[in-house]
Design a protein around this motif. Structure first.
Motif, PDB file in Angstrom:
ATOM      1  N   PHE A   1       0.818  -1.208   0.000  1.00  0.00           N
ATOM      2  CA  PHE A   1       0.000   0.000   0.000  1.00  0.00           C
ATOM      3  C   PHE A   1       0.854   1.262   0.000  1.00  0.00           C
ATOM      4  N   ASN A   2       1.866   1.297   0.885  1.00  0.00           N
ATOM      5  CA  ASN A   2       2.630   2.536   1.044  1.00  0.00           C
ATOM      6  C   ASN A   2       3.450   2.885  -0.191  1.00  0.00           C
ATOM      7  N   THR A   3       3.984   1.869  -0.868  1.00  0.00           N
ATOM      8  CA  THR A   3       4.730   2.153  -2.089  1.00  0.00           C
ATOM      9  C   THR A   3       3.797   2.784  -3.125  1.00  0.00           C
ATOM     10  N   TRP A   4       2.626   2.194  -3.232  1.00  0.00           N
ATOM     11  CA  TRP A   4       1.618   2.663  -4.180  1.00  0.00           C
ATOM     12  C   TRP A   4       1.197   4.098  -3.842  1.00  0.00           C
ATOM     13  N   PHE A   5       0.979   4.310  -2.571  1.00  0.00           N
ATOM     14  CA  PHE A   5       0.526   5.598  -2.056  1.00  0.00           C
ATOM     15  C   PHE A   5       1.583   6.684  -2.311  1.00  0.00           C
ATOM     16  N   MET A   6       2.853   6.371  -2.016  1.00  0.00           N
ATOM     17  CA  MET A   6       3.921   7.359  -2.188  1.00  0.00           C
ATOM     18  C   MET A   6       4.183   7.640  -3.659  1.00  0.00           C
ATOM     19  N   LYS A   7       4.026   6.605  -4.474  1.00  0.00           N
ATOM     20  CA  LYS A   7       4.253   6.798  -5.908  1.00  0.00           C
ATOM     21  C   LYS A   7       3.315   7.886  -6.424  1.00  0.00           C
ATOM     22  N   GLY A   8       2.085   7.853  -5.958  1.00  0.00           N
ATOM     23  CA  GLY A   8       1.124   8.871  -6.364  1.00  0.00           C
ATOM     24  C   GLY A   8       1.620  10.270  -6.037  1.00  0.00           C
ATOM     25  N   TYR A   9       2.240  10.419  -4.895  1.00  0.00           N
ATOM     26  CA  TYR A   9       2.740  11.742  -4.505  1.00  0.00           C
ATOM     27  C   TYR A   9       3.955  12.132  -5.334  1.00  0.00           C
ATOM     28  N   PHE A  10       4.875  11.174  -5.525  1.00  0.00           N
ATOM     29  CA  PHE A  10       6.083  11.471  -6.309  1.00  0.00           C
ATOM     30  C   PHE A  10       5.707  11.913  -7.721  1.00  0.00           C
ATOM     31  N   ASP A  11       4.620  11.323  -8.248  1.00  0.00           N
ATOM     32  CA  ASP A  11       4.189  11.696  -9.592  1.00  0.00           C
ATOM     33  C   ASP A  11       3.831  13.181  -9.677  1.00  0.00           C
ATOM     34  N   THR A  12       3.419  13.751  -8.544  1.00  0.00           N
ATOM     35  CA  THR A  12       3.021  15.165  -8.571  1.00  0.00           C
ATOM     36  C   THR A  12       4.219  16.096  -8.463  1.00  0.00           C
ATOM     37  N   ILE A  13       5.401  15.570  -8.124  1.00  0.00           N
ATOM     38  CA  ILE A  13       6.596  16.420  -8.078  1.00  0.00           C
ATOM     39  C   ILE A  13       7.164  16.497  -9.493  1.00  0.00           C
ATOM     40  N   PRO A  14       7.259  17.685 -10.066  1.00  0.00           N
ATOM     41  CA  PRO A  14       7.715  17.771 -11.460  1.00  0.00           C
ATOM     42  C   PRO A  14       9.141  17.251 -11.605  1.00  0.00           C
ATOM     43  N   ARG A  15       9.377  16.553 -12.728  1.00  0.00           N
ATOM     44  CA  ARG A  15      10.693  15.988 -12.976  1.00  0.00           C
ATOM     45  C   ARG A  15      11.769  17.057 -13.103  1.00  0.00           C
ATOM     46  N   SER A  16      11.352  18.239 -13.518  1.00  0.00           N
ATOM     47  CA  SER A  16      12.352  19.264 -13.789  1.00  0.00           C
ATOM     48  C   SER A  16      13.211  19.572 -12.559  1.00  0.00           C
ATOM     49  N   VAL A  17      12.652  19.337 -11.355  1.00  0.00           N
ATOM     50  CA  VAL A  17      13.449  19.688 -10.179  1.00  0.00           C
ATOM     51  C   VAL A  17      14.698  18.822 -10.060  1.00  0.00           C
ATOM     52  N   GLU A  18      14.635  17.577 -10.552  1.00  0.00           N
ATOM     53  CA  GLU A  18      15.842  16.756 -10.438  1.00  0.00           C
ATOM     54  C   GLU A  18      16.716  16.866 -11.678  1.00  0.00           C
ATOM     55  N   GLU A  19      16.105  17.295 -12.777  1.00  0.00           N
ATOM     56  CA  GLU A  19      16.829  17.184 -14.037  1.00  0.00           C
ATOM     57  C   GLU A  19      18.139  17.963 -14.041  1.00  0.00           C
ATOM     58  N   SER A  20      18.118  19.160 -13.445  1.00  0.00           N
ATOM     59  CA  SER A  20      19.362  19.937 -13.438  1.00  0.00           C
ATOM     60  C   SER A  20      20.437  19.193 -12.661  1.00  0.00           C
ATOM     61  N   ALA A  21      20.042  18.545 -11.573  1.00  0.00           N
ATOM     62  CA  ALA A  21      21.027  17.794 -10.786  1.00  0.00           C
ATOM     63  C   ALA A  21      21.588  16.641 -11.610  1.00  0.00           C
ATOM     64  N   LEU A  22      20.690  15.964 -12.369  1.00  0.00           N
ATOM     65  CA  LEU A  22      21.140  14.838 -13.184  1.00  0.00           C
ATOM     66  C   LEU A  22      22.095  15.311 -14.265  1.00  0.00           C
ATOM     67  N   VAL A  23      21.797  16.505 -14.844  1.00  0.00           N
ATOM     68  CA  VAL A  23      22.670  17.068 -15.869  1.00  0.00           C
ATOM     69  C   VAL A  23      24.043  17.362 -15.278  1.00  0.00           C
ATOM     70  N   ASP A  24      24.053  17.824 -14.021  1.00  0.00           N
ATOM     71  CA  ASP A  24      25.329  18.133 -13.370  1.00  0.00           C
ATOM     72  C   ASP A  24      26.095  16.884 -12.956  1.00  0.00           C
ATOM     73  N   GLY A  25      25.578  15.692 -13.269  1.00  0.00           N
ATOM     74  CA  GLY A  25      26.347  14.480 -13.032  1.00  0.00           C
ATOM     75  C   GLY A  25      25.965  13.721 -11.774  1.00  0.00           C
ATOM     76  N   ALA A  26      24.871  14.117 -11.127  1.00  0.00           N
ATOM     77  CA  ALA A  26      24.436  13.347  -9.962  1.00  0.00           C
ATOM     78  C   ALA A  26      23.842  12.027 -10.432  1.00  0.00           C
ATOM     79  N   THR A  27      24.004  10.980  -9.634  1.00  0.00           N
ATOM     80  CA  THR A  27      23.338   9.726  -9.966  1.00  0.00           C
ATOM     81  C   THR A  27      21.871   9.859  -9.567  1.00  0.00           C
ATOM     82  N   PRO A  28      20.984   9.040 -10.154  1.00  0.00           N
ATOM     83  CA  PRO A  28      19.576   9.116  -9.762  1.00  0.00           C
ATOM     84  C   PRO A  28      19.397   8.927  -8.251  1.00  0.00           C
ATOM     85  N   PHE A  29      20.260   8.110  -7.656  1.00  0.00           N
ATOM     86  CA  PHE A  29      20.123   7.891  -6.221  1.00  0.00           C
ATOM     87  C   PHE A  29      20.412   9.171  -5.448  1.00  0.00           C
TER      88      PHE A  29
END
Lengths: 285, 516
Positions: free
Chosen positions: A160-188
């Motif tokens: 349940f909790n994985t499913w529930f949290m996934k719904g919330y993560f979906d609402t966080i726009p990807r753009s917030v991590e993208e700059s970090a990924l471009v700068d060479g951060a790993t997804p983790f």
């Protein structure tokens, strides 16, 4: 939807609500009174105790035959550990389902949805046999151990909790991590440094709800724990009061008040957050 | 490659190497034990872990695996295991595997009609080791310091004799007095001494006697031969059974196919219990949900009224039952409903002079349970309904008022249908939850009062899940784990049907609300 009520209508409304409040609070007031009442017998109790005393509370912490502090400690350790690990593991899983596109993602989500429909306690016989088996190989993780119980709870909390949290993560726009990924951060790293801080509200909701749920769990704990020293509060209190309402009511009431107070102290200030989690999760889809 | 990533790479491979070494060690250990199922699980698990850590393609799995491990070990595997157990006869009396039963039977002995008997003296040395000197009826003497009986000549000077001429000590061993012998009876009984082919065991406090092996397993016939009576017991329905139907206890586990399921559906006694328990489970779930929704909606309607002041305070007070841990509320209510001591009977006695046998009479026990569960769950219904009420657009009501609808009509024609759309799935969810609400039942009545003449331990207030618990863990006839697992699976099927209906229903309702 409402029209302005007459004076009598208003009085009726308040009266109805007050009946409800009495209905809601009477049992709690009743054990509050019992916990201060000098007698231990249910029958001799009055709502306003004649000679209020803290004797029952003192006994909870001093009487070696009542391992109440131990039960609370056990419960807090089991629930706390379960809640913290659940939040971390489910956040990891939810992040993967929310951000990565991989083979089997849809099937995985569907499987998760189906598995979490199955109430874990239906498998209690199997879990009991499994933990007895595990005890043969890894004694500290098997039957009648707290790590073993935590492991069982973790399994039940994942779906349940994985499913529930996934719904919330979906609402966080990807753009917030993208700059970090471009700068060479790993997804983790992006997950740990950027997404998790943004997801704090949902982490708190899952943490609190999981803590409260585990705190109140009875069935699995009663099957998997043996011996008063190992009990959680739910199993211990039942064991303590069973068939002894005439002898232990006062001490039991004190224990019930303290046991409930811990949860009330978490629930009432945070009720908006918790309720949004409990009802929102279900109506969201 | 910079230094830091070299370090992380090094750590990674080091970790994998350690893990694999540990797994290899465990695999070898398991291979010797012959535990192939566990071996397979461990082997596959290790390979998967290697794949996940080393392969780039498995990157998402690194996030998923930690949670999946618990989900698999504690939910998916137990589901499979439950199905498996439900197809066996696993119960008290059939808990061991066949190999274990055979090993146990081959360790049994019988006392032949004319056994050779030995009187004995027991000795103990400073380390607590036992030794025995046995004298046979024909005067031969034997010494035992381990499991072998060795003929011995007592005239040897190492045997120290007391005043009556019997041996009192030798080689650091001293003779036990009779009270000491009594204290050591447990250890003496456990001794299994060998004299050639014969077994010499304690027969009374003063004597040892020769025993013969009782059973021998005949692999080609899959049977056990009783060497004493010469009767052959064939493996049949989980027991070694003689041709005239005598069984050797204990039995062993076997697969019985769908017999447990058939028992639930066709065995008259079990079916009667199942039907009664199922009926009450449905009534319990339906009435609980119905009344708690009615009460919750009532309060929500009152609290949603903008003309009522102090709504926030009221709401916080009315929500308190929901914030109480359910197990505490259940135990408290059980005390309040106590027939002889509880406050409820005291109030009823003062007002009406009646004494209701709350937890002894089936109907009253059921009433009490539903009453308690309504108290526990109406706040949830109230919160849910409040949310739904607030989301209903006011314009609809304005239009209805203009058209001259009364407030009664407005409630049933506008509020309820709109409320229903968002609340119905939650009610069905709540129904499914109540269906399996073991805690309340167990902590208030524990399924009691008992039903006289029931074939299984099914009380008047047992719901399916608590019945399962009783079958598995506290039946008077021992633990019927196979039957309990079959009932678990039946409950699961019921829950799955309810969920499927819910899913369809939600969709249907969404279509309905879209066309409004």
């Amino acid at each position: 939807m409402y029209s302005r009520p007459s004076r009598i209508g208003l009085i009726v409304r308040h009266a109805l609500i007050w009946i409800g409040v009495i209905y809601a609070l009477f049992p709690i007031l009743w054990i509050l009174s019992a916990s201060f009442n000098p007698t231990n017998n249910l029958l001799e109790q009055k709502l306003i105790p004649a000679n209020p005393t803290l004797e029952h509370y003192r006994r909870l912490f001093t009487d070696p035959t009542i391992p109440f502090p131990k039960w609370v400690l056990n419960t807090v350790i089991v629930s706390g550990t379960t809640a913290v690990i659940t939040v971390f593991l489910c956040a990891l899983g939810a992040y993967a389902f929310s951000r990565f596109r991989f083979r089997g993602r849809r099937a995985g989500l569907l499987a998760l949805l189906l598995v979490q429909m199955f109430p874990q306690m239906l498998a209690m016989v199997a879990i009991y046999l499994l933990l007895i088996k595990i005890k043969e190989f890894v004694p500290w993780l098997g039957y009648n151990t707290h790590p073993g119980l935590i492991m069982v709870y973790l399994g039940g909390a994942m779906g349940f909790n994985t499913w529930f949290m996934k719904g919330y993560f979906d609402t966080i726009p990807r753009s917030v991590e993208e700059s970090a990924l471009v700068d060479g951060a790993t997804p983790f790293q992006a997950f740990l440094r950027i997404v998790l801080p943004l997801a704090r509200p949902i982490l708190a909701v899952v943490l609190i709800i999981q803590f409260i749920t585990t705190y109140s769990e009875y069935v699995l704990a009663s099957i998997l724990l043996k011996g008063t020293e190992m009990y959680t509060l739910a199993v211990g209190l039942r064991f303590f009061i069973q068939q002894a309402y005439d002898r232990r009511w006062g001490v039991f009431s004190a224990a019930a008040i303290l046991g409930a107070l811990l949860i009330l102290a978490i629930f009432l200030p945070l009720q908006k957050l918790i309720i949004s989690g409990l009802t929102g999760g279900a109506v969201k889809e | 490659m910079n230094g830091r990533s070299l370090l992380t790479q090094g750590l990674k491979y080091g970790f994998v190497a350690l893990l694999d070494a540990a797994a290899l060690w465990a695999v070898i250990a398991l291979l010797f034990r012959g535990d192939y199922i566990l071996l397979a699980v461990l082997g596959i698990g290790t390979l998967l872990l290697n794949f996940v850590i080393l392969s780039r393609r498995a990157y998402p799995l690194r996030f998923l695996l930690p949670g999946l491990v618990f989900l698999f070990a504690m939910v998916v595997y137990p589901i499979g295991y439950t199905v498996n157990v439900s197809l066996t006869n696993l119960q008290t009396g059939n808990l061991l595997t066949k190999a274990q039963v055979i090993a146990q039977l081959e360790g049994r002995y019988y006392l032949p009609p004319q056994p050779e008997t030995f009187t004995f003296w027991a000795f103990r040395n400073a380390q607590g080791k036992l030794a025995l000197i046995l004298t046979a009826s024909d005067g031969r003497t034997f010494l035992s310091q381990g499991n072998e009986l060795v003929p011995v000549d007592l005239s040897d000077p190492r045997f120290v004799r007391g005043e009556d001429g019997t041996v009192t000590s030798f080689d650091g061993y001293t003779r036990l007095t009779l009270p000491e012998v009594y204290q050591s009876l447990g250890a003496l009984e456990a001794l299994d001494l060998r004299l050639g082919e014969e077994h010499v065991r304690l027969t009374s406090v003063r004597e040892f006697g020769t025993f013969l092996r009782k059973y021998q397993y005949l692999p080609d016939q899959d049977a056990v031969l009783d060497l004493e009576t010469n009767v052959t017991y064939y493996a049949k329905e989980g027991y070694f059974t003689s041709p005239d139907g005598v069984r050797i206890e204990p039995g062993f586990q076997i697969y019985v196919g769908f017999r447990n399921y058939l028992d639930v559906l066709t065995n008259p006694g079990i079916r009667a219990d199942f039907t009664r328990v199922f009926g009450w489970t449905l009534a319990w779930s339906f009435l609980s949900v119905f009344f708690s929704f009615a009460v919750g909606l009532g309060f929500a309607y009152l609290l949603n009224d903008p003309y009522v002041r102090g709504r926030f305070v009221y709401r916080s007070l009315l929500i308190i039952p929901y914030a109480m841990p359910a197990f505490i509320s259940a135990l408290v209510w059980a005390g309040m409903f106590n027939t002889d001591l509880g406050v409820i009977n005291r109030v009823l006695g003062d007002l009406f002079g009646v004494k209701v046998r709350w937890l002894q009479d089936p109907m009253w026990a059921r009433t009490a349970l539903i009453f308690i569960n309504v108290w526990l769950t109406y706040p949830y219904m109230m919160i849910v309904s409040l949310g739904a009420l607030q989301s209903i657009s006011q314009e609809l009501f304005e239009a209805a008022r203009v058209d001259g609808a009364t407030s009664w009509q407005r409630f049933w024609r506008i509020t309820m249908p709109l409320l229903w759309v968002s609340v119905a799935p939650l009610l069905i969810g709540s129904f499914a939850f109540t269906f399996n609400n073991f805690t309340i039942i167990w902590l208030v009545t524990a399924g009691r009062p008992a039903v006289l003449g029931a074939a299984t331990p099914a009380g008047a207030t047992d719901i399916l899940i608590s019945w399962t618990y009783r079958l598995a863990f506290e039946g008077e006839r021992g633990n019927q784990l196979g039957l309990a697992s079959a009932v678990s699976i039946i409950i699961f099927i019921i829950i799955a049907v309810i969920s499927a209906v819910n899913f369809r229903f939600t969709r249907a309702l969404e279509d309905v609300s879209r066309s409004v």
